[in-house]
Design a protein around this motif. Sequence first.
Motif, short mmCIF file in Angstrom:
data_model
loop_
_atom_site.label_atom_id
_atom_site.label_comp_id
_atom_site.label_asym_id
_atom_site.label_seq_id
_atom_site.Cartn_x
_atom_site.Cartn_y
_atom_site.Cartn_z
N ASP A 64 -0.87 3.51 3.69
CA ASP A 64 0.62 3.15 4.04
C ASP A 64 0.87 1.29 3.89
O ASP A 64 0.57 0.67 4.54
N CYS A 65 0.93 1.00 2.49
CA CYS A 65 0.93 -0.66 2.32
C CYS A 65 2.51 -1.06 2.03
O CYS A 65 3.23 -0.22 1.54
N ARG A 66 2.56 -2.11 2.52
CA ARG A 66 3.85 -2.81 2.57
C ARG A 66 4.21 -3.36 1.23
O ARG A 66 3.28 -3.46 0.32
N TRP A 67 5.32 -3.65 0.67
CA TRP A 67 5.65 -4.30 -0.54
C TRP A 67 5.23 -5.48 -0.89
O TRP A 67 4.99 -5.67 -1.94
N ARG A 68 4.87 -6.27 0.14
CA ARG A 68 4.15 -7.69 -0.19
C ARG A 68 2.76 -7.36 -0.46
O ARG A 68 2.36 -8.08 -1.33
N THR A 69 2.32 -6.07 -0.27
CA THR A 69 0.83 -5.79 -0.63
C THR A 69 0.75 -5.53 -2.13
O THR A 69 0.22 -5.85 -2.85
N VAL A 70 2.09 -5.04 -2.43
CA VAL A 70 2.22 -4.72 -3.92
C VAL A 70 2.30 -6.07 -4.80
O VAL A 70 1.69 -6.21 -5.96
N CYS A 71 2.95 -7.26 -4.17
CA CYS A 71 3.09 -8.23 -4.76
C CYS A 71 1.71 -9.03 -4.94
O CYS A 71 1.41 -9.64 -5.85
N SER A 72 1.13 -8.85 -3.76
CA SER A 72 -0.24 -9.31 -3.83
C SER A 72 -1.32 -8.98 -4.71
O SER A 72 -1.92 -9.55 -5.57
N ILE A 73 -1.16 -7.50 -5.14
CA ILE A 73 -1.89 -6.88 -6.20
C ILE A 73 -1.59 -7.42 -7.74
O ILE A 73 -2.45 -7.87 -8.35
N LEU A 74 -0.15 -7.47 -7.76
CA LEU A 74 0.19 -8.07 -9.03
C LEU A 74 -0.16 -9.63 -9.19
O LEU A 74 -0.45 -10.12 -10.49
N SER A 75 -0.40 -10.29 -8.09
CA SER A 75 -0.44 -11.84 -8.27
C SER A 75 -2.02 -12.13 -8.44
O SER A 75 -2.44 -13.01 -9.25
N HIS A 76 -2.77 -11.15 -7.90
CA HIS A 76 -4.31 -11.49 -7.93
C HIS A 76 -5.10 -10.69 -9.26
O HIS A 76 -5.79 -11.23 -9.68
N LEU A 77 -4.53 -9.55 -9.56
CA LEU A 77 -5.21 -8.67 -10.51
C LEU A 77 -4.69 -9.00 -11.81
O LEU A 77 -3.91 -8.03 -12.15
N ARG A 78 -4.87 -9.85 -12.53
CA ARG A 78 -3.92 -9.95 -13.76
C ARG A 78 -4.57 -9.14 -14.99
O ARG A 78 -3.96 -9.22 -15.90
N SER A 79 -5.78 -8.66 -14.76
CA SER A 79 -6.15 -7.66 -15.88
C SER A 79 -5.77 -6.15 -15.84
O SER A 79 -6.39 -5.57 -16.42
N LEU A 80 -5.20 -5.89 -14.74
CA LEU A 80 -4.76 -4.41 -14.49
C LEU A 80 -4.23 -3.94 -15.59
O LEU A 80 -3.13 -4.42 -16.15
N ARG A 81 -4.74 -2.48 -16.08
CA ARG A 81 -3.83 -1.75 -16.98
C ARG A 81 -3.25 -0.55 -16.14
O ARG A 81 -2.06 -0.28 -16.66
N THR A 82 -3.68 0.02 -15.33
CA THR A 82 -3.05 1.13 -14.61
C THR A 82 -3.15 0.89 -13.17
O THR A 82 -4.21 0.51 -12.71
N LEU A 83 -2.06 1.03 -12.55
CA LEU A 83 -1.79 0.97 -11.12
C LEU A 83 -1.18 1.98 -10.29
O LEU A 83 -0.14 2.31 -10.84
N GLU A 92 12.39 -3.65 6.26
CA GLU A 92 13.60 -4.69 6.39
C GLU A 92 13.12 -6.28 6.05
O GLU A 92 13.49 -7.07 5.83
N SER A 93 11.51 -6.19 6.72
CA SER A 93 11.03 -7.55 6.90
C SER A 93 10.66 -8.06 5.62
O SER A 93 10.20 -9.01 5.16
N ASP A 94 10.33 -7.25 4.48
CA ASP A 94 9.81 -7.43 3.07
C ASP A 94 11.05 -7.85 2.50
O ASP A 94 12.08 -7.49 2.28
N LYS A 95 10.71 -9.20 2.11
CA LYS A 95 11.52 -9.86 1.05
C LYS A 95 10.99 -10.05 -0.20
O LYS A 95 10.52 -11.14 -0.72
N PHE A 96 11.23 -8.90 -0.98
CA PHE A 96 10.22 -8.97 -2.41
C PHE A 96 11.15 -10.07 -3.22
O PHE A 96 10.36 -10.77 -3.86
#
Length: 473
Positions: A64-83, A92-96
């Motif tokens: 159960d991960c928050r929206w900001r965790t999705v952002c963290s993944i995209l910002s750190h793992l630049r070589s990702l091909r599948t997610l 409500e506290s998530d400000k994407f």
Amino acid sequence: MQYPLKTFSIAFRYYDEEKMVPLLSSIMFHNDLRKFEYKGTEEIFNKIQWPISYHIEHLTVFCDCRWRTVCSILSHLRSLRTLALKGANKYESDKFIDVQPNITQSTCLTSLSLETYTNITMNDIESLLLLLPKLTHLRLIGQDILTDPSLFDGCRWENFIKTKLTLLNRFEFWFTRYVVDNVDCTTVESLIATFRTSFWLETKHWCVKCDHISGKYRQYFYLYSIPISLDIFQYPNRYSEILHSILNTTDDNSTIIVETHALSLDLSKTVNERIQHQISPRMNYWFQSVVELTLEIEKNWPANLAEYLSTILNLSSLQTIHLDFKQECQFVVSLDNEVDTLFKHARDLISCKISCHNSERMKLITFNAICLKLPRRIKYLQTDITYVDDAKILLEQIEHLSHVTFQNSDAYGFAIKIIQQTPRIERDLAYEIECYAWIDDYPRANLVHFWLGKSINKQLNIRTNNKRMKRVR
């Protein structure tokens, strides 16, 4: 490890955060690691240290991960091909939109699978997808009731895909919304109409279906792509009825392909009559890639069940079967023959689970007709059991089992009796005793886990769900 590590998968229920975080972080620094699957808590996942030159290409996260965790993944793992994110939720506290400028566009990600349990909006989805211009595969599964009408608007999806996701060639989705009486004039026809343009039918060849469902308390619209892509599928749903269904194509009689690894089949009166009298269903389904099958069995076990199942799924691909007897059941023919036929069709079956919901009669029947006659390829068994003597007979006679779970109302006492009374076993074998009480058809369980065998000299290891470990000779 001194050897190359290319794939790592971990799932846990109990953990020591101080030990788990550095362990996972060290594993992430393996230069050859390309695929990582994680099933645990968001707190631990967010504390993993990622190396600067990170080469992981495939990531699956079950938590159960928050929206900001999705952002963290995209910002750190630049070589990702599948997610694949199973449970990414926006609160409500998530400000994407606030963190979006800090994330550069992912130039490698081509496949995104997102399952959410919160009420997301089209704006949320678009904000995320704008960062992924090279997507060729998109899977969006909304497990909650969605209220944003834009998510159900084929014209808005068409415009966004045309302008922002030009490489997208595979789009899978499942959206649900309430039927609001006396408020708007939404119908299955009006919802499906926006998906009947040349873009959907001729350019992309994407098939979309809309169902009007009468549920236990309310009515719903299901809007989804064909083939249906869900991890778990229940058919038919005992609490719902399809009132009206329509495709964006003209072929309403086509078989509905369902891509799912776990199928729950309710052998209720409807399915029972269909098996016995060969009644044609309202919609034809073919369940593809099923490896886990749950059969919910009420008052009757239908004859020729295996033959019917072979018409809707590939039995030879099954690995796990769960026979869930909701109440005392009657059998037209002997259960021995029916189960034997079923097991012969399921050639790759290695795991069997039996639930009897506190029915002593069903425990006795299933013990003699199933447990004591398991094929040698079955290595894992989970079953309700009352008497230690029955457990001893099973452990002594069925030598091919490597892992057994007994469901009993006294987990600790049952385990102690087995360790004291069972003769020395000349093979290593893992056991679990599950202490449970059935509440509203759901088990509330405590777990006792122990091992027996020649290499551990009858040592009993007991693990309970309060994170404490006891060791008893």
